[in-house]
Each structure stands twice: as structure tokens, then as C-alpha cells.
Design a protein around this motif. Sequence first.
Motif, PDB file in Angstrom:
ATOM      1  N   TRP A 148      -2.085  -3.119  -7.524  1.00 39.60           N
ATOM      2  CA  TRP A 148      -1.243  -2.372  -6.368  1.00 39.60           C
ATOM      3  C   TRP A 148      -2.961  -0.886  -5.665  1.00 39.60           C
ATOM      4  O   TRP A 148      -3.903  -1.197  -6.620  1.00 39.60           O
ATOM      5  CB  TRP A 148      -0.665  -0.553  -7.274  1.00 39.60           C
ATOM      6  CG  TRP A 148       0.356  -1.068  -7.952  1.00 39.60           C
ATOM      7  CD1 TRP A 148       1.042  -0.930  -9.719  1.00 39.60           C
ATOM      8  CD2 TRP A 148       1.523  -0.504  -6.905  1.00 39.60           C
ATOM      9  NE1 TRP A 148       2.138  -1.367  -9.625  1.00 39.60           N
ATOM     10  CE2 TRP A 148       2.780  -0.768  -7.985  1.00 39.60           C
ATOM     11  CE3 TRP A 148       1.798  -0.580  -5.676  1.00 39.60           C
ATOM     12  CZ2 TRP A 148       4.491  -0.623  -7.255  1.00 39.60           C
ATOM     13  CZ3 TRP A 148       3.399  -1.415  -5.495  1.00 39.60           C
ATOM     14  CH2 TRP A 148       4.489  -0.635  -6.379  1.00 39.60           C
ATOM     15  N   PRO A 149      -2.856  -1.736  -4.595  1.00 42.38           N
ATOM     16  CA  PRO A 149      -4.030  -1.559  -3.941  1.00 42.38           C
ATOM     17  C   PRO A 149      -4.743  -0.121  -4.194  1.00 42.38           C
ATOM     18  O   PRO A 149      -3.563   1.149  -3.226  1.00 42.38           O
ATOM     19  CB  PRO A 149      -3.754  -2.123  -2.194  1.00 42.38           C
ATOM     20  CG  PRO A 149      -2.419  -2.382  -2.223  1.00 42.38           C
ATOM     21  CD  PRO A 149      -1.517  -1.850  -3.510  1.00 42.38           C
ATOM     22  N   GLY A 170       4.876  -2.907   3.310  1.00 35.42           N
ATOM     23  CA  GLY A 170       5.928  -2.252   4.219  1.00 35.42           C
ATOM     24  C   GLY A 170       5.706  -0.763   4.267  1.00 35.42           C
ATOM     25  O   GLY A 170       5.373  -0.484   2.623  1.00 35.42           O
ATOM     26  N   GLU A 171       6.414   0.141   3.953  1.00 33.97           N
ATOM     27  CA  GLU A 171       6.299   1.811   3.928  1.00 33.97           C
ATOM     28  C   GLU A 171       7.454   1.771   3.068  1.00 33.97           C
ATOM     29  O   GLU A 171       8.297   1.510   2.700  1.00 33.97           O
ATOM     30  CB  GLU A 171       6.502   2.808   5.276  1.00 33.97           C
ATOM     31  CG  GLU A 171       6.616   4.053   4.539  1.00 33.97           C
ATOM     32  CD  GLU A 171       5.486   4.192   4.478  1.00 33.97           C
ATOM     33  OE1 GLU A 171       5.461   4.589   3.081  1.00 33.97           O
ATOM     34  OE2 GLU A 171       4.558   3.833   4.556  1.00 33.97           O
ATOM     35  N   VAL A 172       7.166   2.350   1.744  1.00 32.01           N
ATOM     36  CA  VAL A 172       7.737   2.828   0.670  1.00 32.01           C
ATOM     37  C   VAL A 172       8.019   4.293   0.063  1.00 32.01           C
ATOM     38  O   VAL A 172       9.018   4.800  -0.680  1.00 32.01           O
ATOM     39  CB  VAL A 172       7.640   2.244  -0.698  1.00 32.01           C
ATOM     40  CG1 VAL A 172       8.479   2.306  -2.072  1.00 32.01           C
ATOM     41  CG2 VAL A 172       7.311   0.434  -0.995  1.00 32.01           C
ATOM     42  N   VAL A 173       7.004   4.623   0.706  1.00 28.50           N
ATOM     43  CA  VAL A 173       7.358   6.769   0.712  1.00 28.50           C
ATOM     44  C   VAL A 173       7.836   6.945   0.934  1.00 28.50           C
ATOM     45  O   VAL A 173       9.077   7.894   1.395  1.00 28.50           O
ATOM     46  CB  VAL A 173       5.170   6.631   0.086  1.00 28.50           C
ATOM     47  CG1 VAL A 173       5.208   8.252  -0.435  1.00 28.50           C
ATOM     48  CG2 VAL A 173       5.581   5.757  -1.045  1.00 28.50           C
ATOM     49  N   VAL A 211       1.028  -0.896  -0.127  1.00 23.39           N
ATOM     50  CA  VAL A 211      -0.264   0.368  -0.296  1.00 23.39           C
ATOM     51  C   VAL A 211       0.812   1.494  -0.069  1.00 23.39           C
ATOM     52  O   VAL A 211       1.700   1.620   1.030  1.00 23.39           O
ATOM     53  CB  VAL A 211      -1.050   0.210   1.465  1.00 23.39           C
ATOM     54  CG1 VAL A 211      -1.198   0.771   1.497  1.00 23.39           C
ATOM     55  CG2 VAL A 211      -2.276  -1.004   0.666  1.00 23.39           C
ATOM     56  N   LEU A 212       0.751   1.929  -0.560  1.00 22.37           N
ATOM     57  CA  LEU A 212       1.490   3.166  -1.261  1.00 22.37           C
ATOM     58  C   LEU A 212       0.970   4.201  -0.182  1.00 22.37           C
ATOM     59  O   LEU A 212       1.708   5.384  -0.836  1.00 22.37           O
ATOM     60  CB  LEU A 212       1.654   4.181  -2.217  1.00 22.37           C
ATOM     61  CG  LEU A 212       2.635   2.088  -3.419  1.00 22.37           C
ATOM     62  CD1 LEU A 212       2.757   2.906  -4.878  1.00 22.37           C
ATOM     63  CD2 LEU A 212       3.398   1.732  -3.286  1.00 22.37           C
ATOM     64  N   PHE A 213      -0.311   4.664   0.387  1.00 21.80           N
ATOM     65  CA  PHE A 213      -0.844   5.626   0.286  1.00 21.80           C
ATOM     66  C   PHE A 213      -0.655   5.328   1.824  1.00 21.80           C
ATOM     67  O   PHE A 213      -0.618   4.555   2.638  1.00 21.80           O
ATOM     68  CB  PHE A 213      -1.658   5.929  -0.093  1.00 21.80           C
ATOM     69  CG  PHE A 213      -2.310   5.625  -1.725  1.00 21.80           C
ATOM     70  CD1 PHE A 213      -2.290   6.209  -2.551  1.00 21.80           C
ATOM     71  CD2 PHE A 213      -2.563   4.721  -2.078  1.00 21.80           C
ATOM     72  CE1 PHE A 213      -2.365   6.024  -3.500  1.00 21.80           C
ATOM     73  CE2 PHE A 213      -2.930   4.769  -3.437  1.00 21.80           C
ATOM     74  CZ  PHE A 213      -2.021   5.721  -4.308  1.00 21.80           C
ATOM     75  N   ASP A 241      -6.197  -4.316   9.053  1.00 25.11           N
ATOM     76  CA  ASP A 241      -7.734  -4.418   8.584  1.00 25.11           C
ATOM     77  C   ASP A 241      -8.068  -5.457   6.995  1.00 25.11           C
ATOM     78  O   ASP A 241      -8.303  -6.297   6.157  1.00 25.11           O
ATOM     79  CB  ASP A 241      -8.660  -3.985   8.775  1.00 25.11           C
ATOM     80  CG  ASP A 241      -9.189  -3.741  10.198  1.00 25.11           C
ATOM     81  OD1 ASP A 241      -8.410  -4.544  11.454  1.00 25.11           O
ATOM     82  OD2 ASP A 241      -9.757  -2.823  10.755  1.00 25.11           O
ATOM     83  N   PHE A 242      -6.970  -3.951   5.748  1.00 26.56           N
ATOM     84  CA  PHE A 242      -6.930  -4.631   5.112  1.00 26.56           C
ATOM     85  C   PHE A 242      -6.572  -5.787   4.142  1.00 26.56           C
ATOM     86  O   PHE A 242      -6.392  -6.229   3.926  1.00 26.56           O
ATOM     87  CB  PHE A 242      -6.532  -3.023   3.931  1.00 26.56           C
ATOM     88  CG  PHE A 242      -5.894  -2.999   2.745  1.00 26.56           C
ATOM     89  CD1 PHE A 242      -7.332  -3.564   1.481  1.00 26.56           C
ATOM     90  CD2 PHE A 242      -4.654  -3.432   2.219  1.00 26.56           C
ATOM     91  CE1 PHE A 242      -6.587  -3.286   0.737  1.00 26.56           C
ATOM     92  CE2 PHE A 242      -4.323  -4.463   0.675  1.00 26.56           C
ATOM     93  CZ  PHE A 242      -5.466  -4.370  -0.077  1.00 26.56           C
TER      94      PHE A 242
END
Length: 301
Positions: free
Chosen positions: A244-245, A40-43, A12-14, A23-24
Motif C-alpha cells: 500500500w503506498p 483510481g479513487e477508492v475512498v 493510493v488511498l490518501f 509524479d508518484f
Amino acid sequence: MTTTPKLTLGPVLFNWKPEVLRDFYFRMADEADVDSVHVGEVVCSKRTPFFEPFIPEVVERLTAAGKEVVLSSLALIMSDREIAQARDLAQSDGILVEANDISVAAQMNGRPFVAGPLLNIYNEGTLAALAAMGAARACLPAELAAEAVTALATSTPMDIEVQAFGRLPLAISARCYAARARNLSKDGCQYVCADDPDGMAVETLDDVPFLAVNGTQTMSYHTMDLLGDVAGLAARGIGRFRLWPQTFDMVAVAALFRAVLAGTTDAGEAEDRLATLCPGAEFANGYIHGRPGHLFVEAGD
């Protein structure tokens, strides 16, 4: 190279609320027909502390459901804290890591990893160099046409993954566009990127939307949709497709791609269903056809 096409759910990029994100992933574990799930955090590393406490239970839930779990790295590593996070990630035991910054690939010390789409893999030499570093899988940039994708896939024994759905990550910056748009500094951003759970649309001077902003990340405004193309790409030897979610029903989206790949649903029928699942989305598939990326090329065009 894989023979049966597999579906990957990208990270999840957001900036979703931690409980919403947890929950997602729980729902993806229990209901989504996907083979691999990235976490994991990408941004932006400023978001990391909020979801980090939930990662162990998310990984456990996904693993128990039979999904392969991949831990995705930041796409731009600048500070000492981010370097330390990258080192810790690279030392994750028994779990695959996706390197979205070349420094993470170097930290893997030859252990298998996924070369992420932000590593800019455009030729056989880059693929070979990453394979020598230990890459077992590579997710290609979205700008490549089918002929280029095929050439890369036939040049390497590693699994090749193509981005098939969602707003595309195009670039990453040290500057936070979401904060700047609200006259805030990056350090005092107040996490305003959370106000746009699918990204903030950016318009031209003629009021035509053409990009989206997600914090420090530039994304496509259009939503990639390769439903009509995945079967042909699979026939060319592409073994994995990445979704991509977004805030759409990703369980239903994954089911459509699975049905088309399995040949149980016609691509045209699936396109109609996807439009219903993603109200307001403007689809595009131009890149894979060697056309401008914002275009949607109908079958046979």
C-alpha cells in the motif's frame, strides 16, 4: 495460480495533490520493481475530479514501462453519480478492474476482474461466488492468519493476493471523520483529509494511538510489514503480495520485498533497512500469525 511471486502496488488511498500523485505514478513506472499498479479513487468520490484528467497519461506511462495496470473502484457507492462512475469503470475496455464494492463486480457481467480487499472474503464460498462472477484474482482481508490464507488459496484456481505492507484499510463509512474532527460537515469538508498524507492518527483515552483516519476510511495505525513472512507464504502457494503506498520511498520498499522473495537478501537485514526507510512507523504483522493485528511477531516467536 502464479508460480513466481509478484508484487502489486495498491491504489493510493490518501488525498495527495494531483500533480504529486501523477509524479508518484510516473516514478513507479520508471523505477519500481513491481508487476502490477492500481490506479483510481477508492475512498471518496469527491476527490475523483482532481486526478481524473491525469489518469490516461499515468496509464500510458505505466503500460509503456511493462506494468500491468488495474483500475480500482470506490469502496462505498451511494449516489447516482457514483453508480454512473461504477458503470463506466466496469466498461473499461482492455484494462483490468478491481471491484471494491460488490455492485462493481456485478456490473462486470462475467468479464475478468480483481476482487478487492474491501469485499470481505473470509471463506471458500465467497471466493467461489466471486469466481462465478468472473473474478480472476482476489486480494484477501488483512485479518486472516496464514492457515486461513492457505486454505483459501488451495480452494481456488484464481490468483490470491495478500496485503504485505502499509497502513491497512479496515472499514469505510458514509461519514467523513476527517471533516468531523475539524467541526466541518462532509459536504463542506474543504478537503481537509489532504492535511494528513498518511492518514490522521486516532488515540485512545489513554493517549495511545491505535487507528488512523483517512477521510471516510478507518485504517490501522500500525504499518503492516510482512517482510519476514512473504517467503513462507510464497512457499504455501501465495502468488501475489500487495504494497500500500505511503509517503515513504516506495521504490526502495518494493526493492526490499523483491529481494526477500528472490532470496537475495535476508529478511532480518531487510527489516533493518525498512525501519530506516520508514522513520516513525510502528510495524505489525500479528494477523498473519493468528495474533492481535497490532503486534509484531519476530521470526521464531
